[in-house]
Design an enzyme around this catalytic site. Structure first.
Site, short mmCIF file in Angstrom:
data_model
loop_
_atom_site.label_atom_id
_atom_site.label_comp_id
_atom_site.label_asym_id
_atom_site.label_seq_id
_atom_site.Cartn_x
_atom_site.Cartn_y
_atom_site.Cartn_z
N CYS A 84 -5.52 2.53 20.94
CA CYS A 84 -4.10 2.37 20.62
C CYS A 84 -3.36 2.00 21.89
CB CYS A 84 -3.53 3.68 20.05
SG CYS A 84 -1.80 3.55 19.54
N CYS A 110 3.91 7.52 22.01
CA CYS A 110 3.83 8.19 20.71
C CYS A 110 3.12 9.52 20.93
CB CYS A 110 3.05 7.32 19.72
SG CYS A 110 2.81 8.12 18.12
N HIS A 131 -3.42 12.94 0.80
CA HIS A 131 -4.83 13.17 1.12
C HIS A 131 -5.04 14.52 1.80
CE1 HIS A 131 -2.89 11.08 4.41
NE2 HIS A 131 -3.80 11.50 5.25
N CYS A 136 0.88 11.64 17.06
CA CYS A 136 -0.25 11.11 16.29
C CYS A 136 -1.15 12.26 15.83
CB CYS A 136 -1.04 10.12 17.14
SG CYS A 136 -2.42 9.37 16.25
N ASP A 137 -1.61 12.18 14.58
CA ASP A 137 -2.48 13.22 14.03
C ASP A 137 -3.87 12.67 13.71
OD1 ASP A 137 -1.87 11.60 11.90
OD2 ASP A 137 -1.15 13.19 10.58
N THR A 138 -4.25 11.56 14.35
CA THR A 138 -5.50 10.87 14.01
C THR A 138 -6.40 10.73 15.23
OG1 THR A 138 -4.32 9.58 12.34
CG2 THR A 138 -6.46 8.76 13.03
N PHE A 178 -11.20 2.18 4.13
CA PHE A 178 -10.44 2.25 5.37
C PHE A 178 -11.33 1.82 6.53
CE2 PHE A 178 -7.38 4.36 2.91
CZ PHE A 178 -6.22 4.53 3.66
N GLU A 190 -1.91 -1.01 8.60
CA GLU A 190 -0.97 0.04 8.97
C GLU A 190 -0.80 -0.03 10.48
OE1 GLU A 190 -2.56 3.69 7.42
OE2 GLU A 190 -2.03 3.15 5.35
#
Length: 206
Positions: free
Chosen positions: A30, A45, A200, A48-50, A24, A113
């Protein structure tokens, strides 16, 4: 200059390639949210969880340098097909054709992605679009459309787009169990959609 949050080797956790070994490359930045919690409520957005803020994974002057860094992380047997996943944040802000060519030269199949709001570079082997209800969608064809569910726009609004696979992924957060039940129920009623889980997180891997 490419700014990267992190580069790591793991199993793809979601979507049609779930379970496949991959390197990755998470790009910083973003176009739909700053990544700062103080800005989340007003972002396009908001779920987002990142963490994609900062260049902890390095700054790379050239496509060759970044491709070489990704190659160093690949750990599978030589007989295995190399697989790189470009993610973020929003990878389309930085990923370009020379970078993809540099990965291809090293034997990598290249997936992206993306939120689908920006034009994509040429040469990608796998395109996964995760549309956001409040953002205009420019990428309207690809391999998989992975919709985080529920959102203010119904899944049916995307069914006419030119994707091979349509995936419904329960929105993470405090209501993840309820969202999973809703997603399961929707897929049972609408077989065009398949359930995508973030395996994951279940496994406790990156």
């Amino acid at each position: 200059m490419y700014q990267v949050k992190e580069i790591f080797y793991t199993l793809q956790g979601e979507g049609m390639n779930a379970g496949r070994p991959a390197v990755f490359c998470r790009f910083a930045g973003c176009n739909l949210w700053s990544g700062q919690e103080k800005d989340r409520a007003g972002a396009v957005c908001r779920f987002c969880d990142t963490d994609f803020v900062g260049a902890d994974g390095g700054k790379y002057e050239t496509a060759e340098q970044l491709a070489a860094a990704i190659e160093r992380e690949w750990r599978a047997a030589e007989s295995a097909r190399r697989f790189a996943v470009l993610t973020g944040g929003e990878p389309a802000l930085q990923a370009d054709a020379p970078f993809i060519e540099a990965l291809h030269a090293r034997g990598f199949q290249v997936a992206i992605e993306t939120n689908g709001t920006l034009e994509l570079p040429a040469g990608l082997d796998w395109v996964c679009v995760s549309p956001k209800a409040e953002a205009p969608l420019k990428v309207r064809r690809g391999n998989e459309l992975k919709l985080v569910y529920p959102q203010s726009v119904a899944p049916s609004a995307y069914e006419s787009l030119a994707f091979e696979h349509f995936l419904l992924q329960p929105m993470d957060g405090p209501e993840v169990l309820e969202n999973t039940e809703r997603a399961v129920a929707y897929c049972l009623r609408h077989p065009k959609w398949r359930l995508s889980l973030q395996t994951h997180k279940v496994l406790g891997i990156r």
